[in-house]
Design a protein around this motif. Structure first.
Motif, PDB file in Angstrom:
ATOM      1  N   LEU A   1       4.672  -7.910  -3.832  1.00  0.00           N
ATOM      2  CA  LEU A   1       4.158  -7.135  -4.977  1.00  0.00           C
ATOM      3  C   LEU A   1       3.373  -8.061  -5.910  1.00  0.00           C
ATOM      4  N   PHE A   2       3.869  -9.266  -6.114  1.00  0.00           N
ATOM      5  CA  PHE A   2       3.141 -10.239  -6.947  1.00  0.00           C
ATOM      6  C   PHE A   2       1.746 -10.495  -6.369  1.00  0.00           C
ATOM      7  N   TRP A   3       1.678 -10.802  -5.092  1.00  0.00           N
ATOM      8  CA  TRP A   3       0.381 -11.058  -4.462  1.00  0.00           C
ATOM      9  C   TRP A   3      -0.530  -9.830  -4.572  1.00  0.00           C
ATOM     10  N   PHE A   4       0.063  -8.655  -4.312  1.00  0.00           N
ATOM     11  CA  PHE A   4      -0.714  -7.417  -4.352  1.00  0.00           C
ATOM     12  C   PHE A   4      -1.278  -7.171  -5.758  1.00  0.00           C
ATOM     13  N   LEU A   5      -0.419  -7.288  -6.765  1.00  0.00           N
ATOM     14  CA  LEU A   5      -0.856  -6.960  -8.132  1.00  0.00           C
ATOM     15  C   LEU A   5      -1.966  -7.887  -8.614  1.00  0.00           C
ATOM     16  N   CYS A   6      -1.930  -9.155  -8.212  1.00  0.00           N
ATOM     17  CA  CYS A   6      -3.019 -10.072  -8.598  1.00  0.00           C
ATOM     18  C   CYS A   6      -4.369  -9.486  -8.168  1.00  0.00           C
ATOM     19  N   GLY A   7      -4.468  -9.024  -6.943  1.00  0.00           N
ATOM     20  CA  GLY A   7      -5.720  -8.463  -6.434  1.00  0.00           C
ATOM     21  C   GLY A   7      -6.045  -7.113  -7.041  1.00  0.00           C
TER      22      GLY A   7
ATOM     23  N   GLY B   1      -7.830  -9.955  -9.886  1.00  0.00           N
ATOM     24  CA  GLY B   1      -7.683 -11.406  -9.751  1.00  0.00           C
ATOM     25  C   GLY B   1      -7.777 -11.823  -8.291  1.00  0.00           C
ATOM     26  N   PRO B   2      -7.196 -12.975  -7.960  1.00  0.00           N
ATOM     27  CA  PRO B   2      -7.273 -13.475  -6.579  1.00  0.00           C
ATOM     28  C   PRO B   2      -6.655 -12.515  -5.561  1.00  0.00           C
ATOM     29  N   GLN B   3      -7.289 -12.441  -4.400  1.00  0.00           N
ATOM     30  CA  GLN B   3      -6.885 -11.460  -3.376  1.00  0.00           C
ATOM     31  C   GLN B   3      -5.816 -12.060  -2.443  1.00  0.00           C
ATOM     32  N   HIS B   4      -4.733 -12.559  -3.038  1.00  0.00           N
ATOM     33  CA  HIS B   4      -3.692 -13.222  -2.232  1.00  0.00           C
ATOM     34  C   HIS B   4      -3.139 -12.310  -1.135  1.00  0.00           C
ATOM     35  N   TYR B   5      -2.928 -11.043  -1.502  1.00  0.00           N
ATOM     36  CA  TYR B   5      -2.299 -10.130  -0.542  1.00  0.00           C
ATOM     37  C   TYR B   5      -3.219  -9.847   0.641  1.00  0.00           C
ATOM     38  N   SER B   6      -4.456  -9.416   0.338  1.00  0.00           N
ATOM     39  CA  SER B   6      -5.343  -9.029   1.452  1.00  0.00           C
ATOM     40  C   SER B   6      -5.780 -10.229   2.284  1.00  0.00           C
TER      41      SER B   6
END
Ligand code: HEM
Length: 134
Positions: A57-63, A67-72
Motif C-alpha cells: 500500500l505504501f508503494w502504491f500510494l506514492c504513485g 510521486g515515484p512509481q514504486h508499485y508499478s
C-alpha cells in the motif's frame, strides 16, 4: 487513476510531504486496523501478517499521489479490483477501510483540505473494489 493535482503543489505527493509522510500514514493505517475493535471485520479479511499489505500500500500510494512509481515498477499495472477479488468486500469492509484511513490521516496530521480531497478519492477507489452487495 492519479488524483488531480492541486494548484499550489506539484502533486498530492508533494502536498502531503513526500515519501516519509506517505509511509507514516500507511503505518498508522495498518496499526489502527490491527489494534482497534472498530476495524475487526476489515482486519479479519487480511491474513495473520500485515507486512506485505503495509509495504505494497505504501508503494502504491506514492504513485497514486503522483510521486515515484514504486508499485508499478515492481508489479506492473495495479489492477486493484482484480487483486481484491479473492477477498469478500461489501459495504462494511469498504466503510471500515475508509474510516480507518480517515483516522490515520487525522492522526498523522494530514492537512484538512488535503484530507477532505483524499477522502473523496479513497471513497471512489474503495467503492469500486466492492464485490459483494452488502
Ligand atoms: C474496500 C476495502 C478494502 C479491503 C477489504 C482491502 C483488503 C485487502 C487485502 C486483504 C489485501 C491483501 C493483503 C496481503 O496480501 O497481505 C489488500 C491488498 C492491497 N490493497 Fe486493499 N483493501 C481495500 C481497499 C483498498 C483501497 C481503497 C486501496 C487503495 C487506495 C487498496 C490498496 C491495496 C493494495 C495496493 C494492495 C496490494 C495488492 C497486491 O499487490 O497484491 N485497498 N487489500
Amino acid at each position: 487513476m492519479k488524483i488531480q493535482e492541486p494548484m499550489a503543489h506539484a502533486s498530492v505527493y508533494e502536498w502531503i510531504g513526500g515519501e516519509e509522510r506517505v509511509h507514516a500514514l500507511t503505518e498508522r493505517f495498518y496499526d489502527l486496523m490491527d489494534q482497534e475493535p472498530d476495524f475487526a471485520v476489515l482486519r479479519a479479511v487480511h491474513g495473520s501478517q500485515l507486512s506485505n499489505a503495509r509495504q505494497r500500500l505504501f508503494w502504491f500510494l506514492c504513485g497514486w499521489m503522483g510521486g515515484p512509481q514504486h508499485y508499478s515498477q515492481r508489479f506492473g499495472h495495479p489492477q486493484l479490483r482484480a487483486r481484491h477479488l479473492p477477498f469478500a468486500i461489501g459495504i462494511t469492509e469498504r466503510d471500515q477501510w475508509l474510516t480507518c484511513m480517515d483516522r490515520a490521516m487525522a492522526e498523522t496530521q494530514v492537512d484538512a483540505a488535503l484530507r477532505a480531497r483524499l477522502r473523496e478519492s479513497f471513497f471512489q477507489t474503495a467503492d469500486w473494489m466492492r464485490n459483494q452487495g452488502s
